[in-house]
Design a protein around this motif. Structure first.
Motif, PDB file in Angstrom:
ATOM      1  N   ASN A  30       9.374 -36.189  44.183  1.00 57.18           N
ATOM      2  CA  ASN A  30       8.361 -36.258  45.230  1.00 57.18           C
ATOM      3  C   ASN A  30       8.442 -34.993  46.072  1.00 57.18           C
ATOM      4  OD1 ASN A  30       6.381 -37.221  46.987  1.00 57.18           O
ATOM      5  ND2 ASN A  30       7.277 -39.265  47.090  1.00 57.18           N
ATOM      6  N   TYR A  31       7.413 -34.775  46.877  1.00 60.49           N
ATOM      7  CA  TYR A  31       7.409 -33.664  47.825  1.00 60.49           C
ATOM      8  C   TYR A  31       8.023 -34.118  49.147  1.00 60.49           C
ATOM      9  CZ  TYR A  31       4.464 -31.007  44.704  1.00 60.49           C
ATOM     10  OH  TYR A  31       3.986 -30.312  43.618  1.00 60.49           O
ATOM     11  N   LYS A  89       9.576 -26.823  52.545  1.00 63.86           N
ATOM     12  CA  LYS A  89       9.002 -27.668  51.490  1.00 63.86           C
ATOM     13  C   LYS A  89       9.926 -27.693  50.276  1.00 63.86           C
ATOM     14  CE  LYS A  89       4.369 -26.542  52.971  1.00 63.86           C
ATOM     15  NZ  LYS A  89       3.098 -25.885  52.645  1.00 63.86           N
ATOM     16  N   TYR A 149      10.591 -29.976  46.406  1.00 61.74           N
ATOM     17  CA  TYR A 149      10.323 -31.038  45.449  1.00 61.74           C
ATOM     18  C   TYR A 149      11.695 -31.546  45.054  1.00 61.74           C
ATOM     19  CZ  TYR A 149       7.864 -33.817  42.069  1.00 61.74           C
ATOM     20  OH  TYR A 149       7.322 -34.896  41.400  1.00 61.74           O
ATOM     21  N   LYS A 199       9.086 -37.803  53.487  1.00 56.87           N
ATOM     22  CA  LYS A 199       8.767 -38.001  52.068  1.00 56.87           C
ATOM     23  C   LYS A 199       7.279 -38.287  51.944  1.00 56.87           C
ATOM     24  CE  LYS A 199      11.254 -40.627  49.206  1.00 56.87           C
ATOM     25  NZ  LYS A 199      11.781 -41.847  48.556  1.00 56.87           N
ATOM     26  N   GLN A 200       6.616 -37.499  51.096  1.00 59.60           N
ATOM     27  CA  GLN A 200       5.181 -37.668  50.913  1.00 59.60           C
ATOM     28  C   GLN A 200       4.889 -38.916  50.093  1.00 59.60           C
ATOM     29  OE1 GLN A 200       3.149 -34.173  49.502  1.00 59.60           O
ATOM     30  NE2 GLN A 200       1.458 -35.365  48.708  1.00 59.60           N
TER      31      GLN A 200
END
Length: 116
Positions: A26-27, A10, A12, A96-97
């Motif tokens: 974005n996360y 994970k 950012y 990409k979330q």
């Protein structure tokens, strides 16, 4: 062949084509899988791929904003191969979330798989 993977890393980060993506960020979720010939001495890390080094590669490249996720997965793949010449296959998946295109979507994803 021996496969080694890191799944669900994970981050950012600030990758994206649109200026607001490069400011807001974005996360991202990242999966990395590599294959190497089966080591003769499986108890020796020198004949394998070190997870910590894979993570360090990913962390460094994810920290450099790029407009396209395609460039990010390319850079990760190239760096893995140059760091671990024994790698015969790599697969890098970057998600990409909630990308900002107005649709209802959990992730967009880019996958690069290479055979060497």
């Amino acid at each position: 062949m021996l496969s080694i993977a890191l799944e669900g890393l994970k981050f950012y980060a600030y990758h994206g084509l649109y200026p607001e993506e490069q400011v807001i960020g974005n996360y991202f979720l990242l999966d990395i899988e590599v294959s190497i010939p089966e080591p003769q001495h499986p108890s020796s890390l020198i004949e394998s791929v070190n997870y910590e080094v894979l993570h360090a590669i990913a962390k460094r490249i994810m920290a450099t904003p790029q407009p396209l996720l395609e460039q990010v997965v390319h850079d990760i793949s190239v760096t893995i191969k140059s760091t671990f010449p024994a790698v015969s296959r790599s697969k890098v998946v970057l998600k990409k979330q909630a990308p900002p295109f107005g649709g209802d979507l959990t992730f967009s994803a880019v996958t690069l798989e290479k055979q060497y």
